[in-house]
Motif scaffolding. Structure first.
Motif, PDB file in Angstrom:
ATOM      1  N   ASN A 110      -8.515 -12.229  -4.540  1.00 41.44           N
ATOM      2  CA  ASN A 110      -7.480 -11.395  -3.930  1.00 41.44           C
ATOM      3  C   ASN A 110      -7.683  -9.938  -4.322  1.00 41.44           C
ATOM      4  O   ASN A 110      -8.447  -9.633  -5.238  1.00 41.44           O
ATOM      5  N   ALA A 111      -6.996  -9.076  -3.589  1.00 38.77           N
ATOM      6  CA  ALA A 111      -6.916  -7.661  -3.954  1.00 38.77           C
ATOM      7  C   ALA A 111      -5.598  -7.483  -4.694  1.00 38.77           C
ATOM      8  O   ALA A 111      -4.604  -8.104  -4.331  1.00 38.77           O
ATOM      9  N   ALA A 112      -5.587  -6.670  -5.742  1.00 37.60           N
ATOM     10  CA  ALA A 112      -4.365  -6.532  -6.538  1.00 37.60           C
ATOM     11  C   ALA A 112      -4.240  -5.126  -7.100  1.00 37.60           C
ATOM     12  O   ALA A 112      -5.229  -4.418  -7.279  1.00 37.60           O
ATOM     13  N   GLY A 113      -3.007  -4.759  -7.395  1.00 37.38           N
ATOM     14  CA  GLY A 113      -2.746  -3.502  -8.077  1.00 37.38           C
ATOM     15  C   GLY A 113      -2.784  -3.766  -9.590  1.00 37.38           C
ATOM     16  O   GLY A 113      -2.293  -4.790 -10.043  1.00 37.38           O
ATOM     17  N   GLY A 114      -3.371  -2.850 -10.333  1.00 44.51           N
ATOM     18  CA  GLY A 114      -3.498  -3.052 -11.783  1.00 44.51           C
ATOM     19  C   GLY A 114      -2.411  -2.323 -12.552  1.00 44.51           C
ATOM     20  O   GLY A 114      -2.194  -1.129 -12.353  1.00 44.51           O
ATOM     21  N   THR A 189       5.890  -4.711   0.819  1.00 44.54           N
ATOM     22  CA  THR A 189       5.820  -3.373   0.237  1.00 44.54           C
ATOM     23  C   THR A 189       4.914  -3.400  -0.988  1.00 44.54           C
ATOM     24  O   THR A 189       4.919  -4.370  -1.749  1.00 44.54           O
ATOM     25  N   PHE A 190       4.144  -2.355  -1.185  1.00 45.03           N
ATOM     26  CA  PHE A 190       3.511  -2.138  -2.484  1.00 45.03           C
ATOM     27  C   PHE A 190       4.644  -1.768  -3.447  1.00 45.03           C
ATOM     28  O   PHE A 190       5.757  -1.462  -3.019  1.00 45.03           O
ATOM     29  N   GLU A 191       4.348  -1.747  -4.737  1.00 46.16           N
ATOM     30  CA  GLU A 191       5.422  -1.582  -5.705  1.00 46.16           C
ATOM     31  C   GLU A 191       5.862  -0.129  -5.867  1.00 46.16           C
ATOM     32  O   GLU A 191       5.072   0.806  -5.711  1.00 46.16           O
ATOM     33  N   THR A 192       7.133   0.025  -6.231  1.00 45.92           N
ATOM     34  CA  THR A 192       7.596   1.328  -6.706  1.00 45.92           C
ATOM     35  C   THR A 192       7.049   1.487  -8.129  1.00 45.92           C
ATOM     36  O   THR A 192       6.711   0.492  -8.786  1.00 45.92           O
ATOM     37  N   GLU A 195       8.795  -0.765 -10.411  1.00 42.19           N
ATOM     38  CA  GLU A 195       8.439  -2.188 -10.282  1.00 42.19           C
ATOM     39  C   GLU A 195       7.116  -2.497 -10.993  1.00 42.19           C
ATOM     40  O   GLU A 195       6.989  -3.520 -11.673  1.00 42.19           O
ATOM     41  N   TYR A 196       6.132  -1.613 -10.835  1.00 41.99           N
ATOM     42  CA  TYR A 196       4.870  -1.808 -11.580  1.00 41.99           C
ATOM     43  C   TYR A 196       5.170  -1.892 -13.080  1.00 41.99           C
ATOM     44  O   TYR A 196       4.627  -2.737 -13.800  1.00 41.99           O
ATOM     45  N   HIS A 197       6.029  -0.977 -13.530  1.00 43.47           N
ATOM     46  CA  HIS A 197       6.361  -0.924 -14.953  1.00 43.47           C
ATOM     47  C   HIS A 197       7.040  -2.216 -15.409  1.00 43.47           C
ATOM     48  O   HIS A 197       6.721  -2.795 -16.444  1.00 43.47           O
ATOM     49  N   VAL A 207      -0.888  -7.159  -9.938  1.00 42.32           N
ATOM     50  CA  VAL A 207       0.125  -7.704  -9.026  1.00 42.32           C
ATOM     51  C   VAL A 207      -0.427  -7.787  -7.611  1.00 42.32           C
ATOM     52  O   VAL A 207      -1.154  -6.901  -7.171  1.00 42.32           O
ATOM     53  N   GLY A 208      -0.072  -8.857  -6.928  1.00 44.88           N
ATOM     54  CA  GLY A 208      -0.499  -9.009  -5.546  1.00 44.88           C
ATOM     55  C   GLY A 208       0.433  -9.936  -4.788  1.00 44.88           C
ATOM     56  O   GLY A 208       1.416 -10.433  -5.340  1.00 44.88           O
ATOM     57  N   MET A 209       0.083 -10.150  -3.514  1.00 45.44           N
ATOM     58  CA  MET A 209       0.989 -10.853  -2.604  1.00 45.44           C
ATOM     59  C   MET A 209       0.459 -12.215  -2.173  1.00 45.44           C
ATOM     60  O   MET A 209       0.812 -12.711  -1.101  1.00 45.44           O
ATOM     61  N   SER A 210      -0.391 -12.801  -2.975  1.00 45.33           N
ATOM     62  CA  SER A 210      -0.995 -14.083  -2.554  1.00 45.33           C
ATOM     63  C   SER A 210      -1.275 -14.979  -3.759  1.00 45.33           C
ATOM     64  O   SER A 210      -0.655 -14.848  -4.804  1.00 45.33           O
ATOM     65  N   ILE A 231      -9.244  -5.132  -8.521  1.00 51.76           N
ATOM     66  CA  ILE A 231      -8.230  -4.097  -8.719  1.00 51.76           C
ATOM     67  C   ILE A 231      -8.490  -2.967  -7.719  1.00 51.76           C
ATOM     68  O   ILE A 231      -9.501  -2.260  -7.814  1.00 51.76           O
ATOM     69  N   THR A 232      -7.580  -2.845  -6.760  1.00 48.51           N
ATOM     70  CA  THR A 232      -7.811  -1.885  -5.674  1.00 48.51           C
ATOM     71  C   THR A 232      -6.974  -0.616  -5.807  1.00 48.51           C
ATOM     72  O   THR A 232      -7.185   0.354  -5.083  1.00 48.51           O
ATOM     73  N   ASP A 233      -6.007  -0.633  -6.707  1.00 43.94           N
ATOM     74  CA  ASP A 233      -5.165   0.545  -6.942  1.00 43.94           C
ATOM     75  C   ASP A 233      -4.466   0.334  -8.270  1.00 43.94           C
ATOM     76  O   ASP A 233      -4.451  -0.789  -8.791  1.00 43.94           O
ATOM     77  N   GLU A 247      -7.023   1.536   2.165  1.00 46.60           N
ATOM     78  CA  GLU A 247      -7.620   1.886   0.872  1.00 46.60           C
ATOM     79  C   GLU A 247      -7.868   0.641   0.023  1.00 46.60           C
ATOM     80  O   GLU A 247      -8.862   0.545  -0.688  1.00 46.60           O
ATOM     81  N   VAL A 248      -6.942  -0.296   0.117  1.00 46.92           N
ATOM     82  CA  VAL A 248      -7.107  -1.561  -0.606  1.00 46.92           C
ATOM     83  C   VAL A 248      -8.370  -2.277  -0.114  1.00 46.92           C
ATOM     84  O   VAL A 248      -9.197  -2.734  -0.902  1.00 46.92           O
ATOM     85  N   GLN A 249      -8.539  -2.318   1.203  1.00 49.88           N
ATOM     86  CA  GLN A 249      -9.717  -2.972   1.773  1.00 49.88           C
ATOM     87  C   GLN A 249     -11.003  -2.278   1.345  1.00 49.88           C
ATOM     88  O   GLN A 249     -11.994  -2.928   1.012  1.00 49.88           O
TER      89      GLN A 249
END
Ligand code: HPA
Length: 270
Positions: A110-114, A189-192, A195-197, A207-210, A231-233, A247-249
């Motif tokens: 998956n693609a995820a935010g770090g 939505t991507f996180e605020t 929310e990341y915190h 964090v991701g959606m899958s 980690i895409t962002d 950008e994630v892709q």
């Protein structure tokens, strides 16, 4: 649901090469792994009885049979996300199909935010564990004993031996691997920043959606799981910038050959 599943499986079975025991789910921007598959045969989701159909850009929506690392595999190019409106039963339907085809292994990407401050965009994170924050559980409802237990154990959702293999292969080939906990959320939505915190405070590294629904069902069905996040962002204070699906892709595309290499080397050794 069982009858429907059985119909899908009996339709698919003759098209899956004998001895296939590994399923692969390819995440956003991570479809290039299929270029390494030989003796390839494609089955569009639309052609498969009772199979859901995927809608998001970057998800092509087909099953691919063939060989990876010399071993027969079945790859899903394009998965079903909860945020698209699918029910959890639909999101995890392909994993049930793999289970009933007798597969032993499930590989997921998956693609995820770090959220982890030591992560960089383009890193590969080996998922060691997850935190399920989806609002609906894929196992909610009547439990079918032939599919798994009512209260499945999750103490080793991500198989220890497979994780060790991944670590060994990455080390041997000088591929940087990060390790961490994946938080599964519904999106879209991507996180605020808050929310990341929050996800970091509760123990998450990415964090991701899958992934989480599919992994839960695979474990319920007794399959051994290995999963990677690209980690895409970054959801790290001071490093948070606007993120878009494109950008994630793009970020996923850069890291994916390394992840594909690790997966292929592991499959060789199964
Ligand atoms: N959050 C949730 N899902 C994602 C992200 C993110 O930052 N990046 C890629 N998928």
């Amino acid at each position: 649901m069982l009858q429907t599943l059985k119909e899908t499986v009996s339709w698919l079975k003759p098209q899956i090469p004998e001895g296939t025991k590994t399923g692969i789910i390819l995440g956003t921007g991570l479809g290039d792994l299929v270029n390494n598959i030989t003796d390839k045969k494609e089955i569009p989701y639309e052609a498969i009885p009772h199979f859901p159909v995927s809608t998001v850009a970057g998800h092509k929506g087909k099953l691919i049979t063939g060989k990876l690392g010399g071993k027969p595999i079945l790859a899903m190019q394009g998965r079903f996300h909860f945020y698209e409106g699918y029910s959890m039963k639909e999101v995890t339907y392909p994993v049930r199909v793999m289970q009933l085809l007798g597969f032993e292994y499930l590989f997921v990407s998956n693609a995820a935010g770090g959220m982890n401050g030591s992560f960089q965009v383009g890193d590969i994170m080996l998922i060691e564990d997850h935190i399920n924050l989806f609002p609906e559980h894929p196992l909610r409802g009547k439990n079918h004993g032939e599919l798994g237990e009512r209260f499945p154990d999750m103490s080793e959702a991500y198989n220890k031996k497979l994780r060790q293999l991944a670590t060994d292969i990455a080390g041997k080939h000088n591929i940087k691997l990060q390790y961490g906990i994946y938080v599964g959320t519904q999106g879209p939505t991507f996180e605020t920043p808050a929310e990341y915190h929050y996800f970091k405070i509760i123990g998450g590294d990415a964090v991701g959606m899958s992934t989480v629904p599919e992994v839960i069902v695979a474990r319920h069905g007794g399959m051994k799981v290995l999963a990677f996040s690209i980690i895409t962002d970054l959801g790290v204070y001071g490093k948070i910038v606007e993120v878009s699906h494109e950008e994630v892709q793009a970020a996923a595309k850069i890291a994916q050959p390394k992840m594909a290499f690790i997966m292929e080397e592991i499959i060789k050794q199964l």
